[in-house]
Scaffold this motif. Sequence first.
Motif, PDB file in Angstrom:
ATOM      1  N   PRO A   1       0.827  -1.208   0.000  1.00 12.44           N
ATOM      2  CA  PRO A   1       0.000   0.000   0.000  1.00 12.44           C
ATOM      3  C   PRO A   1       0.858   1.254   0.000  1.00 12.44           C
TER       4      PRO A   1
ATOM      5  N   TYR B   1      -5.826  -8.203   3.800  1.00 14.55           N
ATOM      6  CA  TYR B   1      -4.527  -8.028   3.114  1.00 14.55           C
ATOM      7  C   TYR B   1      -3.668  -9.296   3.086  1.00 14.55           C
TER       8      TYR B   1
ATOM      9  N   TYR C   1     -12.262  -3.657   0.101  1.00 21.80           N
ATOM     10  CA  TYR C   1     -11.309  -2.994   0.982  1.00 21.80           C
ATOM     11  C   TYR C   1     -10.336  -3.965   1.643  1.00 21.80           C
ATOM     12  N   HIS C   2     -10.173  -5.152   1.060  1.00 21.97           N
ATOM     13  CA  HIS C   2      -9.229  -6.110   1.631  1.00 21.97           C
ATOM     14  C   HIS C   2      -7.882  -6.121   0.921  1.00 21.97           C
ATOM     15  N   GLY C   3      -7.665  -5.173   0.001  1.00 18.89           N
ATOM     16  CA  GLY C   3      -6.338  -5.023  -0.581  1.00 18.89           C
ATOM     17  C   GLY C   3      -6.167  -5.598  -1.979  1.00 18.89           C
ATOM     18  N   LYS C   4      -7.259  -5.894  -2.680  1.00 18.39           N
ATOM     19  CA  LYS C   4      -7.163  -6.488  -4.025  1.00 18.39           C
ATOM     20  C   LYS C   4      -6.536  -5.524  -5.028  1.00 18.39           C
ATOM     21  N   SER C   5      -7.108  -4.320  -5.080  1.00 19.69           N
ATOM     22  CA  SER C   5      -6.589  -3.365  -6.066  1.00 19.69           C
ATOM     23  C   SER C   5      -5.147  -2.980  -5.749  1.00 19.69           C
ATOM     24  N   THR C   6      -4.827  -2.951  -4.478  1.00 20.09           N
ATOM     25  CA  THR C   6      -3.469  -2.572  -4.074  1.00 20.09           C
ATOM     26  C   THR C   6      -2.438  -3.557  -4.623  1.00 20.09           C
TER      27      THR C   6
ATOM     28  N   VAL D   1       0.317  -3.961   6.527  1.00 26.46           N
ATOM     29  CA  VAL D   1       0.504  -5.401   6.714  1.00 26.46           C
ATOM     30  C   VAL D   1       1.465  -5.869   5.627  1.00 26.46           C
TER      31      VAL D   1
END
Length: 581
Positions: A204, A417, A257-262, A220
């Motif tokens: 992130p 994440y 909002y669990h970090g997929k796009s990141t 994380v």
Amino acid sequence: MNSPRTNLAATLRDLDGRSYGNFKQIRGRYQFGPVQLFIDRVQVDPFASPSKVRVRVDRADAGFPADLTTDRQDRVAAADYLLRAGNAVLSKLDQRAIILGHPGQEVLERSNILIDDSGFEARLLVNLPARGRRILGHQAADVLTRDLPGLARRIFLFEEWADADPSAQGLHDHVQLHRDQLELRNHLGEADLVGFVGNGAILPRRSGDSDRPMPAAEAVAFASPPELAHTVTLSSGRRLTGMAIPRGVTVIVGGGYHGKSTILRALERGVYPHIAGDGREWVITDPSATSIRAEDGRAVTGDDISPFINNLPSGTDTRSFTTTNASGSTSQAANLVEAVEAGARSLLIDEDTSATNFMIRDQRMRALIPADREPITPFVDRIRPLLTGRGVSTVLVAGGSSAFFEVADHVIALDAYVPRDVTAQARDLVGVPEVTSAGDSAATQPADPTGPAGPAGPALTPGPRTPTAKALRPASKTKSARAKGIDRIQFGKSFIDLVAVSQLVDAQQTSGVAEALEYLAEIFDGRTSVAEAVDEIEGMLDTQGIDGLTGHRDHPGHLTRPRPQEIAAALNRYRELRLVE
Ligand code: ADP
Ligand code: MG
């Protein structure tokens, strides 16, 4: 070469208080000990684009260790290091008249610092000082005869490094990190991987408008699922473990909002090496990987989007699709076929920026709307033929639909994440028994009988598109292509919108793309295809370096080397592009 001019300082002091236009007489070459100063172009007034100035030190005087500055790729890393050091020197001097150019998190070939066989050179932009339209001669003398030669000494004379960093450890580490990243990238190719995300990586970013890493205390760190863990030992002795993404179809799922796009964005940037401390040093992606998204409103010129879109109610031939205003689905189809045309062997796709009707169509909709009334063959039906027919892999974020489970080789779920391999569960859910090999899963015969509309083979290998000889020659004779920030190029009278081209890293790279368009104008002769022309530029860049993009023999301005994919992306978005019939 003529002998250097003398006494720049005295000349500048004499000019103090005179009208700005008198600055033009300082053009020329000067010598300050081992530092040569070239004043290549002098701005005509204080508000014009800054003057172009170079400082240069011969290799023998510089005294850098040859083993760090000989290999082409080592020179890219060393120049990047010196560029960052130069910026540190300037900010300490608080000298804002001198612009060296600020690199971001990526280590890229840039024109700002040149290391060649004969020496080291910095290319600067200088705002020659004035009050109103009167020359400030004493300040100008400080800038040109004190600060610039000082900067050159400080970064280009190896002995100057000795105080702070006696064994040049910083430079050495920078070059070695770059070598290791390139070696890992080569390893991906050999091991048939699309990407690698090292354990411990910080993916992130600090904020939506910052490319710096999120502070480690908040982030994380990445940890590979055991099933996908892969360990590599590099020739430097560095040992890396992380998640390997094999060639094939990989689907990333997980709650909002669990970090997929990141993770997808990190893979997007993984086509480039990153500096130490970025957090993505060991996120390495197939260098041709290209992000594809919907982009309604864009122009499309002669793309064969028929693998995805057919039988439009208007009767339009989608084997050579042209529009000034594409829809969500047609624009995404165009982006995809253009990426493949420009050499992409991997596609990166996020549901957040995709057209749903391009991606999937559910069973009830297939039942309600007969295949012959639906122009779109969704991507889910083409994703395997694209792999088996063209060797193009896909990494896809799809949190909202299970449709891709059937066609995936790997399904990765992100939970707060943390990635988990859920391939087996996903297969159980859709009743697909097993994958026979990475290249060909059971899903090539989809469970859905109303699935792929017709054979996909030939349609996925479109013929070449060949621009006309004049396609890139706007009426005006002056320099025609100019970057306006990171996501816009003015080309002649029209503007090319690059907002959707997410892998451009900075405005300097967009300037590189603009120069490449001018170069393409010279190549196109009515016989050369888009793919051939883009290849030709890549070959030229490999032999001549980034300076080869411009006609200048002295100061090329500040350019970052673009990938062929971004050059093609700009060309394809040019609204005046015309093809030979
Ligand atoms: P998704 O695409 O799954 O909806 P995003 O990738 O947009 O989620 O991430 C949602 C938020 O979580 C963002 O603000 C992002 O910066 C943050 N985030 C992503 N990955 C991490 C991580 N590894 N550690 C901490 N925060 C993260
Ligand atoms: Mg998202």
